[in-house]
Design a protein around this motif. Sequence first.
Motif, PDB file in Angstrom:
ATOM      1  N   SER A 105      -1.199   0.425   8.635  1.00 26.62           N
ATOM      2  CA  SER A 105      -1.855  -0.541   7.752  1.00 26.62           C
ATOM      3  C   SER A 105      -2.380  -1.719   8.553  1.00 26.62           C
ATOM      4  O   SER A 105      -1.862  -2.057   9.626  1.00 26.62           O
ATOM      5  CB  SER A 105      -0.863  -1.024   6.687  1.00 26.62           C
TER       6      SER A 105
ATOM      7  N   SER B 147       0.105   5.520   0.082  1.00 21.37           N
ATOM      8  CA  SER B 147      -0.885   6.602   0.154  1.00 21.37           C
ATOM      9  C   SER B 147      -2.308   6.076   0.082  1.00 21.37           C
ATOM     10  O   SER B 147      -3.131   6.553  -0.718  1.00 21.37           O
ATOM     11  CB  SER B 147      -0.640   7.627  -0.972  1.00 21.37           C
ATOM     12  N   GLU B 148      -2.578   5.070   0.892  1.00 21.02           N
ATOM     13  CA  GLU B 148      -3.913   4.485   1.081  1.00 21.02           C
ATOM     14  C   GLU B 148      -4.417   3.674  -0.119  1.00 21.02           C
ATOM     15  O   GLU B 148      -5.570   3.241  -0.127  1.00 21.02           O
ATOM     16  CB  GLU B 148      -4.935   5.574   1.438  1.00 21.02           C
ATOM     17  N   THR B 149      -3.568   3.456  -1.107  1.00 22.58           N
ATOM     18  CA  THR B 149      -3.972   2.710  -2.309  1.00 22.58           C
ATOM     19  C   THR B 149      -3.132   1.448  -2.435  1.00 22.58           C
ATOM     20  O   THR B 149      -1.918   1.493  -2.227  1.00 22.58           O
ATOM     21  CB  THR B 149      -3.790   3.576  -3.569  1.00 22.58           C
ATOM     22  N   GLN B 150      -3.787   0.355  -2.798  1.00 21.59           N
ATOM     23  CA  GLN B 150      -3.012  -0.866  -3.034  1.00 21.59           C
ATOM     24  C   GLN B 150      -2.262  -0.709  -4.350  1.00 21.59           C
ATOM     25  O   GLN B 150      -2.859  -0.527  -5.413  1.00 21.59           O
ATOM     26  CB  GLN B 150      -3.941  -2.086  -3.097  1.00 21.59           C
ATOM     27  N   ARG B 151      -0.945  -0.856  -4.280  1.00 23.57           N
ATOM     28  CA  ARG B 151      -0.128  -0.594  -5.450  1.00 23.57           C
ATOM     29  C   ARG B 151       0.327  -1.885  -6.125  1.00 23.57           C
ATOM     30  O   ARG B 151       0.551  -1.919  -7.327  1.00 23.57           O
ATOM     31  CB  ARG B 151       1.058   0.272  -5.053  1.00 23.57           C
TER      32      ARG B 151
ATOM     33  N   ARG C  24      -5.563  -2.810   4.078  1.00 23.75           N
ATOM     34  CA  ARG C  24      -5.896  -1.411   3.854  1.00 23.75           C
ATOM     35  C   ARG C  24      -4.842  -0.559   4.538  1.00 23.75           C
ATOM     36  O   ARG C  24      -4.099  -1.023   5.403  1.00 23.75           O
ATOM     37  CB  ARG C  24      -7.282  -1.083   4.376  1.00 23.75           C
TER      38      ARG C  24
ATOM     39  N   TYR D 298       0.840  -1.189   0.000  1.00 23.56           N
ATOM     40  CA  TYR D 298       0.000   0.000   0.000  1.00 23.56           C
ATOM     41  C   TYR D 298       0.876   1.240   0.000  1.00 23.56           C
ATOM     42  O   TYR D 298       1.934   1.277   0.643  1.00 23.56           O
ATOM     43  CB  TYR D 298      -0.944   0.018   1.212  1.00 23.56           C
TER      44      TYR D 298
END
Lengths: 111, 112
Positions: free
Chosen positions: A74, A51-55, A67, A49
């Motif tokens: 996290s 910046s709050e996004t799954q990369r 999350r 993750y």
Amino acid sequence: KAGVTQTPRYLIKTRGQQVTLSCSPISGHRSVSWYQQTPGQGLQFLFEYFSETQRNKGNFPGRFSGRQFSNSRSEMNVSTLELGDSALYLCASSLDRYEQYFGPGTRLTVT
Amino acid sequence: DAKTTQPPSMDCAEGRAANLPCNHSTISGNEYVYWYRQIHSQGPQYIIHGLKNNETNEMASLIITEDRKSSTLILPHATLRDTAVYYCIVRVARNAGNMLTFGGGTRLMVKP
């Protein structure tokens, strides 16, 4: 600077239950990655993750999810636990691009 | 990311240099060589990384061959506390992801 912290350190659950593991990265680190380590499969990447996004996501079933919060902390969740989910779950944080810093891990035992 | 090959185990006498080899013959031009180690039951610890020049820090030295197909991690004066599994990883340093692919590593045993 405080290192990566993971809670709880040890956990025993029963098959079919779900579990949530927590990871607090090093202050200022925005990337958090999760790994599973078992004697048979070694260290395997679960997901990352940023910046709050799954990369990025590894090759694990949908029972494994995660999350990241706005403060970069996290959590990962495993639903419908199986015996094979018994493992050391490691969290790593990074400023990005280069070295990652690992926490001590959460040892999960599923009975 | 390119794959790596490491010997499964090595021994080293305390106080001597430990030289851990890694083969990465399919490495690409933009891939870095990283080394991590894992002491029993702890999380992996970053040691060093490099692209093509030799690198040194307070923990170790990294020697990368000119063709970049192999590298050696050197612990100059091994101590008992250096007993661990050492992982050589090759990956692109990028903003779009921090996934590490761990192989089997080398189990280094430092003996008194």
